[in-house]
Design an enzyme around this catalytic site. Structure first.
Site, PDB file in Angstrom:
ATOM      1  N   GLU A 119       0.851  -1.183   0.000  1.00  0.00           N
ATOM      2  CA  GLU A 119       0.000   0.000   0.000  1.00  0.00           C
ATOM      3  C   GLU A 119       0.897   1.247   0.000  1.00  0.00           C
ATOM      4  O   GLU A 119       1.879   1.273   0.735  1.00  0.00           O
ATOM      5  CB  GLU A 119      -0.903   0.036   1.251  1.00  0.00           C
ATOM      6  CG  GLU A 119      -1.910   1.161   1.172  1.00  0.00           C
ATOM      7  CD  GLU A 119      -2.904   1.186   2.339  1.00  0.00           C
ATOM      8  OE1 GLU A 119      -2.728   0.418   3.296  1.00  0.00           O
ATOM      9  OE2 GLU A 119      -3.839   1.968   2.263  1.00  0.00           O
ATOM     10  N   ALA A 260       1.739  -0.155  10.731  1.00  0.00           N
ATOM     11  CA  ALA A 260       1.480  -1.551  10.406  1.00  0.00           C
ATOM     12  C   ALA A 260       0.637  -1.615   9.143  1.00  0.00           C
ATOM     13  O   ALA A 260       0.130  -0.597   8.678  1.00  0.00           O
ATOM     14  CB  ALA A 260       0.750  -2.243  11.550  1.00  0.00           C
ATOM     15  N   GLU A 296      -5.430  -3.044  12.627  1.00  0.00           N
ATOM     16  CA  GLU A 296      -5.137  -3.900  11.460  1.00  0.00           C
ATOM     17  C   GLU A 296      -6.115  -5.077  11.404  1.00  0.00           C
ATOM     18  O   GLU A 296      -6.559  -5.468  10.333  1.00  0.00           O
ATOM     19  CB  GLU A 296      -3.692  -4.404  11.485  1.00  0.00           C
ATOM     20  CG  GLU A 296      -2.630  -3.308  11.593  1.00  0.00           C
ATOM     21  CD  GLU A 296      -2.810  -2.138  10.651  1.00  0.00           C
ATOM     22  OE1 GLU A 296      -3.334  -2.332   9.534  1.00  0.00           O
ATOM     23  OE2 GLU A 296      -2.426  -1.014  11.028  1.00  0.00           O
TER      24      GLU A 296
END
Ligand code: TRP
Ligand code: ZN
Length: 869
Positions: A119, A260, A296
């Site tokens: 990402e 993360a 996450e």
């Protein structure tokens, strides 16, 4: 360099092709990793070529269409354009060099392990692909590497096959059954210690949980594992969402640009958000781990199962997931404390973003480098926008909206509008005007005036809204702002609200016009309004409170946020007055009532230590700068310092009595009671440091946990005690082998208030534990100096700016993402003096002239320079 081009949200076009399945084969090697991708390409529109994104660093080896070598394509810096094909099987072989990848995007090495970060647009650094979130494919990934160096070979989904090869190599094949965009792809190879556990979902499926950490650190992974299990249970109970694969893996790496990453079934984490033991991590670190592990995990539904159509929609998953992780922390810990901490970040950092050159709505309109839009606005303000919908709908209807959202969009890549539509349809509540929060940037100003008429016993509140123009948008329109209020009578008892029924929902007033008046009846005497309970909207509030009213709110309001905020307003008022006094060389003073209310907080028999700690945590200089149109930073710092020492002197006895009372709290226990007492003691030590150096030394030497060790060290550092250097040396001796712990030490060095701090920071860049290639180290030493030491960073001679500029030149080449994050204090200069601004302009102009400037820095610096025009 060619000028980078911007993309616009309005220009979205669905892809002409999609990739439905990808067979990936990655043969790992430090410098020559071979990637073979077999893509099932489906044509969706005829007459257009297939565009595959691919970084210029990719070495293309071979391209086959349906098994036959194919040459009708063009290669440029952005990727491949393949002509004359329809639905087909496309095979691409290319090579990459992970060991020389210092940008930490794509496939790179963190220490001895291979890992990935895809990402937002990192997959194109691994292979040629439709690297956009609206292309969803199933993945099968074969990973091959040397077995001795890389016993663990991981990727998304379930392990389906493995085998051994000659020459000591081995391979594993993974299959992810859920179609996903390329940004959720992950691959990790290395030698780790593995913590294993399991979770039984409420429908009775067993999920294997595995956390991979550097060898020798297994004992530091237990809190992350416990947090993961709490997150899984919480998402079932509060959101009715269950995990969907048979395995959930988390890998901790030392080299990571952000916190993360939610890759499907294989999260990759900055080790800072996994590793913790009482002797190495503070209570704040423990909370951070719980929240990031939660964040996450929650992405599995809000992000992975339902993803973004395009990157302009980033807040669809991030705002919502931050809201979810905030609720998780609030349900597990203290809701009031959690809210206050989040509001502080929003006000000090997101409000500043709104005022600067990078201002953008939570759904941006124009982007050059997507990595620049992982911002406080998209994340934190995005979460506020979700929270306002939650306030307007209530928990039950909000959950109905979530259920409808998943019913409609599971497995799809959708837009922010799709989300709001689901909320609207499920609740029947009109969110038409509310949608403007997605397209309008800036921090609204809410001005409140009131009037009480004793003859009719009517109390009127008149609310006015106005959003100042921002760098990206000059015209602003009124928004739908939920304003949660409480009215207090003179003795502090809450008054039952009567009247204005059509304009409110319980205590929440619906402000939808520029100006609205709300009339409350049967009010026996003039009340004190508590406005924005729980900070019900991300706005700046203006109401002319008297000191008496603020003191009443601090002591009597129902809502903890309002009580804390009333104290902040009182502090702000006296900081303003004292800054003027300081500039006129007059005596600095605060009224006795101000000290009395703090004393009362310490003596309160029902004292909640965590909340009292927040009251005693003075706003930072950086937060106080926001109070001034043109900030005299030295004066602000001097006033803040004076206030701290004045309170220390006035409350010396009460502070030391409470410090004494706070014994037996340092026993490695994570119960909220203990955490609360430790946080109060940490705050009080900052005051005690000015009165009793021996106490600080003793606290340092007797500390049983990193929380208390760091509390003592921080107060010695801030008060520049004689023992400061000695304690710092002691800490360094003990922890120099441990980068994560040394980050705390580097942060203290960067924020040291001494005059010679910049020289010290420069010298420390040669410290054996420091490395500019590690983002954690860089943020701890350099970031803390630039963002957390405003007096030194903004020295009149411009030395702070020159220093940062040198660092940015180095990072521009090696790690543009980190460079672009560090540049923030140089582009948010609106409240600085003309002299500061002109020095900054010089530095930015010369940075902009670098011939290899990255898109990341270009976008921010170009916009910042535009502000001077
Ligand atoms: N999606 C990640 C999160 O919010 C953010 C993230 C992690 C990220 N690493 C990144 C974004 C690198 C951009 C670049 O949890
Ligand atoms: Zn996220």
């Amino acid at each position: 360099m060619s000028t980078p081009v911007a993309k616009y949200r309005q220009d979205y076009v669905a892809p002409a092709f999609t990739t439905s399945h990808i067979e990936l084969d990655v043969v790992l090697d430090d410098h020559q990793t071979k990637v073979t991708a077999v893509l099932d390409i489906k044509q969706l529109r005829v007459g257009e070529p297939l565009h595959l994104d691919g970084d210029k660093s990719l070495k293309l080896v071979e391209l086959l269409v349906d098994g036959t070598p194919y040459t009708d394509y063009n290669r440029d810096d952005e990727g491949l354009t393949i002509n004359g094909i329809g639905s087909c099987q496309l095979t691409i072989i290319n090579e990459i060099d992970p060991k020389n990848n210092t940008a930490l995007e794509g496939l790179y090495k963190s220490g001895n392990a291979f890992c990935t970060q895809c990402e937002a647009e990192g997959f194109r650094r691994i292979t040629f692909y439709q690297d956009r979130p609206d292309v969803l494919a199933t993945y099968t990934t074969r990973v091959e590497a040397d077995k001795a160096g890389y016993p663990f070979l991981l990727s998304n989904g379930n392990k389906i096959e493995s085998g051994e090869l000659d020459s000591g190599r081995h391979w594993v094949r993974w299959q992810d059954p859920f179609p996903k965009p390329s940004y959720l792809f992950a691959l990790v190879a290395g030698d780790f210690d593995k913590l294993t556990d399991s979770f039984k979902t409420r429908s009775g499926r067993d999920v294997a949980l595995e956390i991979f950490v550097d060898k020798g650190h297994l004992n530091r992974a237990h809190h992350a594992m416990a947090s993961l299990k709490k997150a899984m249970a919480w998402d079932e109970s509060r959101f009715s969402l269950e995990y969907d694969l048979d395995i959930y893996m988390v890998v901790a790496v030392d080299f990571f640009n952000m916190g993360a990453m939610e890759n499907k079934g294989l999260n990759v984490f900055n080790s800072k958000y996994v590793l913790a033991s009482p002797d190495t991590a503070t209570d704040t670190d423990y909370m951070g781990i719980e929240s990031v592990i939660g964040h996450e995990y929650f992405h599995n539904w809000t992000g992975d199962r339902v993803t973004c159509r395009d990157w302009f929609q980033l807040s669809l998953k991030e705002g919502l997931t931050v809201f979810r992780d905030q609720e998780f922390s609030s349900d597990l810990n203290s809701r009031g404390v959690e809210r206050i901490n989040n509001v502080r970040i929003l006000r000090s950092h997101q409000f500043a973003e709104d005022e600067g050159p990078m201002a953008h709505p939570i759904r941006p309109e124009k982007v050059i480098e997507m990595n620049n839009f992982y911002t406080l606005t998209v994340y934190e303000k995005g979460a506020e926008v979700i929270r306002m919908m939650h306030t307007l709908l209530g928990e039950e209807k909000f959950q109905a909206g979530m259920a409808l959202y998943f019913e409609r969009h599971d497995g799809q890549a959708v837009t922010c509008d799709d989300f709001v539509q689901a909320m609207e349809d499920a609740s029947g509540i009109d969110l038409g005007l509310f949608r403007r929060w997605y397209s309008q940037s800036g921090t609204p100003q809410l001005t409140v005036k009131d009037h009480y008429d004793p003859s009719t016993q009517c109390y009127e509140l008149t609310l006015t809204q106005m959003t100042p123009s921002t760098a990206d948008q000059s015209e602003k329109l009124p928004l739908h702002i939920p304003v949660d209020i409480e009215l207090l009578s003179a003795d502090g008892t809450p008054i039952t609200l009567k009247g204005a029924e059509s304009q409110r929902n319980n205590s929440v007033l619906n402000l939808t016009d520029v100006k609205q008046t709300f009339v409350f009846e049967s009010v026996a005497s003039k009340p004190t309004p508590c406005i924005l309970q729980q900070f019900s909207a991300p706005v700046k509030l203006f109401y002319d409170y008297s000191d008496e009213q603020l003191l009443l709110i601090i002591q009597k309001a129902t809502d903890e946020f309002c009580r804390w905020d009333a104290l902040q307003q009182l502090i702000h008022k006296y900081v303003r007055l004292n800054v003027t006094a300081y500039q006129c060389q007059e005596k600095l003073t605060v009224p006795e009532a101000f000290v009395d209310v703090l004393r009362a907080a310490l003596l309160d028999p029902e004292l909640d230590p965590a909340f009292t700690a927040l009251l005693f945590n003075l706003p930072s200089t950086r937060e106080l700068i926001e109070l001034f149109d043109c900030a005299d930073i030295d004066a602000i710092e001097a006033v803040r310092f004076w206030l701290q020492t004045y309170i220390a002197e006035q409350l010396e006895d009460e502070v030391s009595a409470l410090i004494t009372k706070a014994t037996g709290i340092d026993k490695n226990e994570l119960e909220s009671e203990q955490i609360g007492w430790r946080s109060l003691k940490a705050q009080l030590l900052k005051y005690a440091a000015f009165r009793n150096e021996a106490l600080i030394k003793r606290e340092y030497n007797q500390a049983q946990t990193m929380t208390m060790t760091l509390a003592a060290l921080t107060s010695a550092n801030q008060a520049q005690l004689a023992c400061r250097d000695e304690l710092m040396r002691d800490f360094e001796q003990k922890w120099q082998h441990d980068g994560l712990v040394m980050d705390k030490w580097f942060t203290l060095q960067g924020t040291y208030p001494g005059n010679d701090v910049l020289e010290r920071v420069k010298t420390l860049m040669n410290h054996p534990s420091f490395s500019l290639s590690n983002p954690n180290r860089t943020r701890s030493l350099i970031g803390s100096f630039c963002e957390g030491n405003p007096v030194a960073f903004h020295r009149e001679d411009g030395s702070g700016y020159e220093f940062l500029s040198d660092i940015l030149r180095q990072l521009n080449e090696s790690n543009p993402q980190v460079a672009a994050r560090l540049v923030t204090p140089l582009i948010q200069f609106g409240r600085l003096t003309k002299n500061h601004q002109s020095k900054i302009k010089e530095v930015l102009t010369s940075l902009a002239d670098m011939d290899n400037i990255s898109r990341d820095l270009y976008e921010k610096i170009d916009k910042a320079l535009g502000q001077f025009a």
